[in-house]
Design an enzyme around this catalytic site. Structure first.
Site, PDB file in Angstrom:
ATOM      1  N   ASP A   1      43.114  28.607  43.058  1.00 33.34           N
ATOM      2  CA  ASP A   1      42.867  28.490  44.297  1.00 33.34           C
ATOM      3  C   ASP A   1      42.073  29.895  45.227  1.00 33.34           C
ATOM      4  O   ASP A   1      41.927  30.762  44.410  1.00 33.34           O
ATOM      5  CB  ASP A   1      44.082  28.613  45.286  1.00 33.34           C
ATOM      6  CG  ASP A   1      43.871  27.958  46.654  1.00 33.34           C
ATOM      7  OD1 ASP A   1      42.999  27.742  47.177  1.00 33.34           O
ATOM      8  OD2 ASP A   1      45.102  27.846  47.466  1.00 33.34           O
TER       9      ASP A   1
ATOM     10  N   GLY B   1      42.581  27.340  56.232  1.00 34.07           N
ATOM     11  CA  GLY B   1      42.304  26.045  56.300  1.00 34.07           C
ATOM     12  C   GLY B   1      43.684  25.274  56.717  1.00 34.07           C
ATOM     13  O   GLY B   1      43.579  23.760  57.051  1.00 34.07           O
TER      14      GLY B   1
ATOM     15  N   GLU C   1      50.094  25.113  49.577  1.00 32.06           N
ATOM     16  CA  GLU C   1      49.477  26.157  48.563  1.00 32.06           C
ATOM     17  C   GLU C   1      50.388  26.884  47.994  1.00 32.06           C
ATOM     18  O   GLU C   1      50.364  27.300  46.921  1.00 32.06           O
ATOM     19  CB  GLU C   1      48.431  26.785  49.186  1.00 32.06           C
ATOM     20  CG  GLU C   1      47.379  26.138  49.594  1.00 32.06           C
ATOM     21  CD  GLU C   1      46.138  27.023  50.408  1.00 32.06           C
ATOM     22  OE1 GLU C   1      45.079  26.248  50.683  1.00 32.06           O
ATOM     23  OE2 GLU C   1      46.356  27.831  51.050  1.00 32.06           O
TER      24      GLU C   1
END
Length: 222
Positions: free
Chosen positions: A81, A97, A103
């Site tokens: 990522d 985002g 995440e």
């Protein structure tokens, strides 16, 4: 090289960390999108992907890459990522985002976290980029007041809802000299779902896109 070219360069390098025959943890955002595009070139060598956002899932499936839910996957050798900011010690600010919670969950499961960024994202101290905090909607005002007490200046990201149905407060004015302590403090505020500080579980490898090529940093301090 343009910023997009630097992102593409680190994305190509990140493919080398993908474990054949295994699931790959995939992040979200513009650099992660570059990685997804590169991952498509070796999709026949992997079992599939575990995604951290709806948008990443859509992009993966558009490339014909199988995506499964994390609950169905017992091992994720690597999570790849980007970051909004990262230090040489592997602490990061993520969530520009809005996908910080998913995440952080997939990153926690991944045995290795490979962070892919262009050189502009490497900073000595986190905090210039506003720190995202995902919050249960009814707690927004309360959490904002608590963040002020911690020295921040929170702003509601109006018109935005996370994939989990929550809101985000972006906190500016912070100089984060102890990211682990601040991550812990913010996570303990009732109503906070996740703070976009990735310090307790930071990056194991940083692939840094520079004009001279991709530099590999291996943080020694968490």
């Amino acid at each position: 090289m343009t910023q997009d070219e630097l992102k593409q360069a680190v994305a190509r390098e990140a493919v080398k960390y993908v474990v054949p025959g295994a699931w790959v943890g995939v992040g979200s955002g513009s650099t992660a999108n570059c990685f997804i595009d590169e991952l498509a070139t070796i999709k026949g060598r992997i079992k599939g992907a575990v995604s951290s956002s709806v948008k990443s899932t859509e992009r993966l499936r558009a490339h014909g890459i199988e995506v499964d839910e994390l609950n169905n996957v017992d091992d994720v050798p690597v999570y790849i990522d980007g970051a909004d900011e990262v230090t040489e010690h592997g602490a990061m600010i993520k969530g520009g985002g809005g996908a910080l919670t998913r995440e952080k969950i997939v990153a926690a499961v991944g045995r290795k976290f490979v962070c892919i960024v262009d050189a502009s994202k490497l900073v000595p101290v986190l905090g210039k980029f506003p720190l995202p905090v995902e919050v249960i909607p009814m707690a927004r005002s309360y959490v904002a007041r608590e963040l002020v007490h911690l020295g921040g200046q929170p702003a509601w990201r109006m018109g935005f809802t996370t994939d989990n149905g929550n809101v985000i407060l972006d906190v500016s004015g912070l100089s984060i000299t102890d990211p682990v302590a601040l991550e812990t403090a913010i996570n303990q505020i009732p109503g906070v779902v996740t703070v976009g500080l990735f310090a307790r579980r930071g990056a194991d490898v940083i692939l840094l896109g520079t004009e001279g090529g991709v530099r590999t940093l291996t943080p020694s301090v968490r």
